[in-house]
Design a protein around this motif. Structure first.
Motif, PDB file in Angstrom:
ATOM      1  N   HIS A  25       0.823  -1.205   0.000  1.00 22.16           N
ATOM      2  CA  HIS A  25       0.000   0.000   0.000  1.00 22.16           C
ATOM      3  C   HIS A  25       0.859   1.256   0.000  1.00 22.16           C
ATOM      4  O   HIS A  25       0.442   2.303  -0.464  1.00 22.16           O
ATOM      5  CB  HIS A  25      -0.913   0.016   1.226  1.00 22.16           C
ATOM      6  CG  HIS A  25      -2.083  -0.899   1.096  1.00 22.16           C
ATOM      7  ND1 HIS A  25      -3.230  -0.560   0.431  1.00 22.16           N
ATOM      8  CD2 HIS A  25      -2.269  -2.164   1.539  1.00 22.16           C
ATOM      9  CE1 HIS A  25      -4.086  -1.570   0.467  1.00 22.16           C
ATOM     10  NE2 HIS A  25      -3.527  -2.552   1.132  1.00 22.16           N
ATOM     11  N   LEU A  69      -7.456  -0.650   5.175  1.00 27.91           N
ATOM     12  CA  LEU A  69      -6.983  -0.743   3.791  1.00 27.91           C
ATOM     13  C   LEU A  69      -7.307  -2.111   3.228  1.00 27.91           C
ATOM     14  O   LEU A  69      -7.213  -3.120   3.918  1.00 27.91           O
ATOM     15  CB  LEU A  69      -5.476  -0.494   3.737  1.00 27.91           C
ATOM     16  CG  LEU A  69      -5.028   0.887   4.188  1.00 27.91           C
ATOM     17  CD1 LEU A  69      -3.510   0.966   4.216  1.00 27.91           C
ATOM     18  CD2 LEU A  69      -5.596   1.970   3.297  1.00 27.91           C
ATOM     19  N   LEU A  76       1.883  -4.022   3.929  1.00 26.79           N
ATOM     20  CA  LEU A  76       1.368  -2.658   3.918  1.00 26.79           C
ATOM     21  C   LEU A  76       2.451  -1.683   3.460  1.00 26.79           C
ATOM     22  O   LEU A  76       2.177  -0.734   2.737  1.00 26.79           O
ATOM     23  CB  LEU A  76       0.870  -2.265   5.310  1.00 26.79           C
ATOM     24  CG  LEU A  76      -0.388  -2.961   5.804  1.00 26.79           C
ATOM     25  CD1 LEU A  76      -0.655  -2.610   7.256  1.00 26.79           C
ATOM     26  CD2 LEU A  76      -1.579  -2.603   4.939  1.00 26.79           C
TER      27      LEU A  76
END
Length: 88
Positions: A25, A69, A76
């Motif tokens: 992410h 998320l 992440l």
């Protein structure tokens, strides 16, 4: 403070729109800091750059874990410290 004692911080941070097509992410890029360390033009060593990069990645991981998320699988945060010098 003299010019030779000044410190600079350059972070290249990218949020990724398409996980899992992109492996994380958030991607943290430290190539510029590594280049400065490897060229000897800065007082930071490569080990210090790596320590800083990994510590920042760990702290941002904690922050992102508090967000909803999606998708949940995959990392992440991704920390990249690529060399910009030939042969490294």
């Amino acid at each position: 403070q003299s010019q030779s004692n000044r410190f600079a911080l350059h972070l290249d941070i990218h949020g990724c729109r398409d996980p899992p097509g992109t492996p994380s992410h958030l991607t943290l890029g430290f190539a510029a800091m590594r280049q400065q360390a490897e060229s000897g033009s800065h007082t930071l060593s490569l080990a210090q750059v790596e320590t800083f990069a990994n510590a920042l990645g760990s702290e941002l991981q904690k922050v992102l874990e508090t967000l909803s998320l999606r998708p949940k699988e995959g990392p992440l945060v991704r920390v990249l410290i690529p060399s910009l010098l030939p042969g490294n």
